[in-house]
Design an enzyme around this catalytic site. Sequence first.
Site, PDB file in Angstrom:
ATOM      1  N   LYS A 107       5.236   3.641  17.237  1.00 42.37           N
ATOM      2  CA  LYS A 107       5.364   2.705  16.092  1.00 42.37           C
ATOM      3  C   LYS A 107       6.612   2.898  15.332  1.00 42.37           C
ATOM      4  O   LYS A 107       6.942   3.544  14.792  1.00 42.37           O
ATOM      5  CB  LYS A 107       4.071   2.681  15.333  1.00 42.37           C
ATOM      6  CG  LYS A 107       3.892   1.655  14.323  1.00 42.37           C
ATOM      7  CD  LYS A 107       2.338   1.552  13.814  1.00 42.37           C
ATOM      8  CE  LYS A 107       2.090   0.058  12.967  1.00 42.37           C
ATOM      9  NZ  LYS A 107       0.578  -0.121  12.569  1.00 42.37           N
ATOM     10  N   ASN A 133       4.962   5.738   3.602  1.00 45.63           N
ATOM     11  CA  ASN A 133       4.298   6.517   2.436  1.00 45.63           C
ATOM     12  C   ASN A 133       3.896   8.012   2.416  1.00 45.63           C
ATOM     13  O   ASN A 133       3.302   8.458   1.737  1.00 45.63           O
ATOM     14  CB  ASN A 133       3.015   5.700   2.259  1.00 45.63           C
ATOM     15  CG  ASN A 133       3.178   4.400   1.914  1.00 45.63           C
ATOM     16  OD1 ASN A 133       4.043   4.167   1.183  1.00 45.63           O
ATOM     17  ND2 ASN A 133       2.487   3.396   2.707  1.00 45.63           N
ATOM     18  N   THR A 134       4.703   8.451   3.746  1.00 41.50           N
ATOM     19  CA  THR A 134       4.748  10.098   3.868  1.00 41.50           C
ATOM     20  C   THR A 134       6.081  10.543   3.523  1.00 41.50           C
ATOM     21  O   THR A 134       7.108  10.145   4.443  1.00 41.50           O
ATOM     22  CB  THR A 134       4.179  10.569   5.130  1.00 41.50           C
ATOM     23  OG1 THR A 134       2.724   9.953   5.136  1.00 41.50           O
ATOM     24  CG2 THR A 134       4.175  12.061   5.343  1.00 41.50           C
ATOM     25  N   ASN A 194       0.882  -1.063   0.065  1.00 36.97           N
ATOM     26  CA  ASN A 194      -0.004   0.134  -0.002  1.00 36.97           C
ATOM     27  C   ASN A 194       0.878   1.186   0.084  1.00 36.97           C
ATOM     28  O   ASN A 194       2.091   1.360   0.424  1.00 36.97           O
ATOM     29  CB  ASN A 194      -1.119  -0.146   1.203  1.00 36.97           C
ATOM     30  CG  ASN A 194      -0.531   0.700   2.350  1.00 36.97           C
ATOM     31  OD1 ASN A 194      -0.455   1.876   2.463  1.00 36.97           O
ATOM     32  ND2 ASN A 194       0.235   0.073   3.490  1.00 36.97           N
ATOM     33  N   SER A 224       5.609   5.024   8.833  1.00 39.83           N
ATOM     34  CA  SER A 224       5.073   4.718   7.591  1.00 39.83           C
ATOM     35  C   SER A 224       5.988   5.041   6.543  1.00 39.83           C
ATOM     36  O   SER A 224       6.684   6.208   6.518  1.00 39.83           O
ATOM     37  CB  SER A 224       3.535   5.474   7.425  1.00 39.83           C
ATOM     38  OG  SER A 224       3.376   5.396   6.069  1.00 39.83           O
ATOM     39  N   ASN A 272       5.682  -1.754  11.495  1.00 39.68           N
ATOM     40  CA  ASN A 272       5.015  -1.150  10.270  1.00 39.68           C
ATOM     41  C   ASN A 272       5.504  -2.151   9.102  1.00 39.68           C
ATOM     42  O   ASN A 272       5.936  -2.996   9.223  1.00 39.68           O
ATOM     43  CB  ASN A 272       5.382   0.236  10.082  1.00 39.68           C
ATOM     44  CG  ASN A 272       4.176   1.248   9.654  1.00 39.68           C
ATOM     45  OD1 ASN A 272       3.430   0.836   8.785  1.00 39.68           O
ATOM     46  ND2 ASN A 272       3.846   2.215  10.164  1.00 39.68           N
ATOM     47  N   PHE A 307      -1.705   8.298   4.322  1.00 48.12           N
ATOM     48  CA  PHE A 307      -2.442   8.555   5.400  1.00 48.12           C
ATOM     49  C   PHE A 307      -3.704   9.545   5.034  1.00 48.12           C
ATOM     50  O   PHE A 307      -3.960  10.640   5.517  1.00 48.12           O
ATOM     51  CB  PHE A 307      -1.796   9.898   6.323  1.00 48.12           C
ATOM     52  CG  PHE A 307      -0.573   9.106   7.265  1.00 48.12           C
ATOM     53  CD1 PHE A 307      -0.284   7.657   7.281  1.00 48.12           C
ATOM     54  CD2 PHE A 307       0.114   9.849   7.714  1.00 48.12           C
ATOM     55  CE1 PHE A 307       0.586   7.255   8.199  1.00 48.12           C
ATOM     56  CE2 PHE A 307       1.364   9.534   8.578  1.00 48.12           C
ATOM     57  CZ  PHE A 307       1.555   8.138   8.765  1.00 48.12           C
TER      58      PHE A 307
END
Length: 350
Positions: free
Chosen positions: A220, A180-181, A111, A178, A249, A115
């Site tokens: 996390k 993805n940021t 993915n 994450s 994560n 966010f």
Amino acid sequence: MIYPLLRNFFFALDAETAHGLGMAGVDFLKAAGATCLLASAVPPDPVRAMGIDFPNPVGLAAGLDKNGDHIDALAALGFGFVEIGTVTPRPQPGNAKPRLFRIPERQAIINRMGFNNGGVDKLLANVTGAQFLRRGGVLGINIGKNFDTPIERAADDYLLCLDRVYPTATYVTVNISSPNTRNLRELQNDEALDALLGSLKSRQARLADRHGKYVPLALKIAPDLEETQIQAIADLLRRHCMDGVIATNTTVSRSGVEGLANAEQAGGLSGAPLAAMSTAVVRRLSTALAGELPIIGVGGIMSGADAADKIAAGASLVQFYTGFIYRGPQLIAEAAAAIAGRRAAQARMA
């Protein structure tokens, strides 16, 4: 169980479309009093961690219910705790679609959601409307930063979210891991993490005085950490008296899915290929922390045995998301039973 048939239907659809329909279906079954069609009852198996009494050690990881739209329906499936988010101060759409990809040959998902969420006000409105907390449920709220907040001002977003969710959450998770940021994982570096944890713990103390209650803070972390980084993070967690750590994560590695369709998509990989990497981080953290704070083990839990492995590695609690997609709600009871069995065996050997 009915879930394997449902999964065949959902897997014929675009992954994000299937997710929305699946959550709507869980809501419908809860409203109809028919949750038992998907999930088995989970016997009580209390665990105390972070100063919280969990009815059982199996939780839902953040990401499945970003806005808290489905709290009561998900809790009815038997989870011992539910974590919602990641939430950011302001609403944001996330990354461009498509951004969610299955690799069914390896029970994996990639993915790059970014966010996507409706902002902290929307999440809190949903939490207020849910029955879960009023009935004594354990609710974690996972907080992050907006994509367009400069990394040097990231602490402002985390502190704003902490202020807003503190009166409601049972515990708060600080998501700095994450992939993805952009630049988010830079916050795991020693100096940046030291400053962020210091700010958060100072704010937590003031909020505890203001609201007359102490809400634990968990961090996390990513699985893509070297042993020296894990040790450094453990040292900072102890120094700042953090209440818990969630490991891990998703990973940027593609080990175990090479050459398969969707394997080269950008984003974080979750599911079965993450299991060994995540459990190794849990084990190293457990050694480095020496029991000073609890670990929630996440990553690659696709069976009861996988959940029990996380406990054996040093976790007090577990969470899953991708396993829920591939195995369905039945995995909750299976994981709870395997953990109870592992703990009983350990007690007999002690």
